[in-house]
Enzyme design. Structure first.
Site, PDB file in Angstrom:
ATOM      1  NE  ARG A  51      -5.779   4.185   1.731  1.00  0.00           N
ATOM      2  CZ  ARG A  51      -5.352   4.807   0.646  1.00  0.00           C
ATOM      3  NH1 ARG A  51      -5.566   6.076   0.493  1.00  0.00           N
ATOM      4  NH2 ARG A  51      -4.740   4.142  -0.287  1.00  0.00           N
ATOM      5  CB  THR A  52      -3.994   1.294   7.625  1.00  0.00           C
ATOM      6  OG1 THR A  52      -5.223   1.163   6.931  1.00  0.00           O
ATOM      7  CG2 THR A  52      -4.193   0.821   9.055  1.00  0.00           C
ATOM      8  CE  LYS A  80      17.366 -12.124   9.566  1.00  0.00           C
ATOM      9  NZ  LYS A  80      17.965 -11.458  10.744  1.00  0.00           N
ATOM     10  NE  ARG A 101      -3.382  -3.484   6.815  1.00  0.00           N
ATOM     11  CZ  ARG A 101      -3.975  -2.657   5.969  1.00  0.00           C
ATOM     12  NH1 ARG A 101      -3.556  -2.561   4.731  1.00  0.00           N
ATOM     13  NH2 ARG A 101      -4.991  -1.915   6.350  1.00  0.00           N
ATOM     14  CG  HIS A 129      -9.233  -2.518   8.370  1.00  0.00           C
ATOM     15  ND1 HIS A 129      -8.546  -1.814   9.341  1.00  0.00           N
ATOM     16  CD2 HIS A 129      -8.783  -2.042   7.183  1.00  0.00           C
ATOM     17  CE1 HIS A 129      -7.716  -0.969   8.742  1.00  0.00           C
ATOM     18  NE2 HIS A 129      -7.840  -1.092   7.434  1.00  0.00           N
TER      19      HIS A 129
HETATM   20  C1  NCD Z   1      -8.739  -1.156   3.228  1.00  0.00           C
HETATM   21  C2  NCD Z   1      -8.044  -2.431   3.654  1.00  0.00           C
HETATM   22  O1  NCD Z   1      -6.834  -2.442   3.803  1.00  0.00           O
HETATM   23  O2  NCD Z   1      -8.761  -3.383   3.895  1.00  0.00           O
HETATM   24  N1  NCD Z   1      -7.854  -0.078   3.138  1.00  0.00           N
HETATM   25  C3  NCD Z   1      -7.671   0.692   4.219  1.00  0.00           C
HETATM   26  O3  NCD Z   1      -7.181   0.259   5.229  1.00  0.00           O
HETATM   27  N2  NCD Z   1      -8.108   1.949   4.174  1.00  0.00           N
HETATM   28  C4  NCD Z   1      -9.569  -1.281   2.054  1.00  0.00           C
HETATM   29  C5  NCD Z   1      -8.932  -1.821   0.801  1.00  0.00           C
HETATM   30  O4  NCD Z   1      -7.749  -2.124   0.761  1.00  0.00           O
HETATM   31  O5  NCD Z   1      -9.691  -1.938  -0.171  1.00  0.00           O
END
Ligand code: NCD
Length: 304
Positions: A51-52, A80, A101, A129
């Protein structure tokens, strides 16, 4: 040039402006449909995400921009041996803004130092996050009508959950908030967080049983046990189904309590709860797109 590493990078006044913009985008999407024409977002994801990453892609696409990127470290030059600092210098030549990320805490910050374009931390290890936190705050503000004056229960993996750490940090700036931390002993919220709350004289309690505190909550933030951050499988298996929110437990909750969850859900909320009007987690995912649209416009200095 501005980056977003932590939700505290924006003042509460700036957040209000960001959320007003997100609400305006929600009401008038056509007004913003070409705001990012000709702009490129790079999504650099060294760790899995659905989702992110997709919500960033959706946000940029809905603004009329384009997206490039990679969705796991194995398909990037990191495999690499390229450093994050070098990668971002290259990405700066290809894109106007980057969402990153990384499994290592602080990696997006290292990238930001060498970057020629705004960098957004899209999750760094168990640390922060911030865009999930912006999503959470926008959801609370939109559905409750306020930020502040509530009791929030955070339940599940409070040790490894970066969304939990970011959200607590962000909420400490609002008035009259009480935290109830609901977790098994092994997954308690880290000491640096409880120390910080004590220093700021913000009330919190730590409990193990969700049922005991349910009637007191205005908001319940459920989280998944973070399998990927466990050192051994046995502990994960023992703890993974510690909390399961079901209709029976929901009977203990107030009529206007909201359930939030950053998602993905595993077993911690039964599907029967999804139809409860208090379940806000799917709406929350929608707010995530609006707030990322608002963030991209803000960091690119685009006014519509
Ligand atoms: C979260 C994460 O990646 O920290 N997910 C997200 O970005 N919606 C929560 C999770 O992975 O539990």
């Amino acid at each position: 040039m501005r980056h977003l590493m932590s939700p505290l990078d924006f003042s509460t006044e700036e957040l209000e402006e960001l959320f007003d913009l997100a609400n305006d985008i929600e009401q008038n999407p056509e007004k913003y449909a070409h705001a990012c024409n000709g702009r490129i977002l790079a999504t650099c994801f060294y760790e899995p995400s659905t989702r992110t990453r997709l919500s960033f892609e959706s946000a940029m696409t809905r603004l009329g921009g384009r997206v490039i990127g990679f969705s796991d470290a194995a398909s990037s030059s990191a495999s690499k041996g390229e450093s994050v600092s070098d990668t971002i210098r290259i990405i700066s030549c290809y894109a106007d803004i980057c969402a990153m990320r990384h499994p290592k805490e602080g990696a997006p910050m290292v990238a930001a130092e060498k970057s020629g374009i705004p960098v957004i931390n899209a999750g760094d290890g168990g640390h922060q996050h911030p865009t999930q936190t912006l999503t959470d705050l926008l959801t609370i503000r939109s559905l409750k009508g306020r930020l502040g004056a509530f009791t929030i229960g955070l339940c599940g993996d409070l040790k490894f959950g970066r969304t939990v750490h970011s959200l607590i940090n962000a909420l400490t700036r609002y008035n009259d908030i009480r935290f109830l931390f609901i977790s098994p002993e092994e997954l308690r919220v880290p000491d640096y967080i409880t120390d910080m709350l004590r220093d700021k004289e913000i009330p919190y309690e730590e409990v193990i049983r969700l049922e005991d505190v349910m009637p007191r909550l205005d908001l319940l933030y459920m989280t998944r046990v973070q399998k990927e951050r466990f050192f051994n499988e046995e502990d994960y298996v023992r703890l993974k189904d510690f909390y399961i929110l079901n209709s029976e437990k929901m009977e203990l909750a107030r009529n206007d309590m909201l359930i939030l969850h950053p998602l993905p859900r595993v077993n911690e909320i039964s599907v029967e709860v999804d139809d409860d009007p208090r379940a806000a987690y799917f709406k929350q995912a929608r707010y995530g797109v609006y707030v990322r649209m608002a963030l991209i416009l803000t960091l690119l200095n685009i006014t519509v």
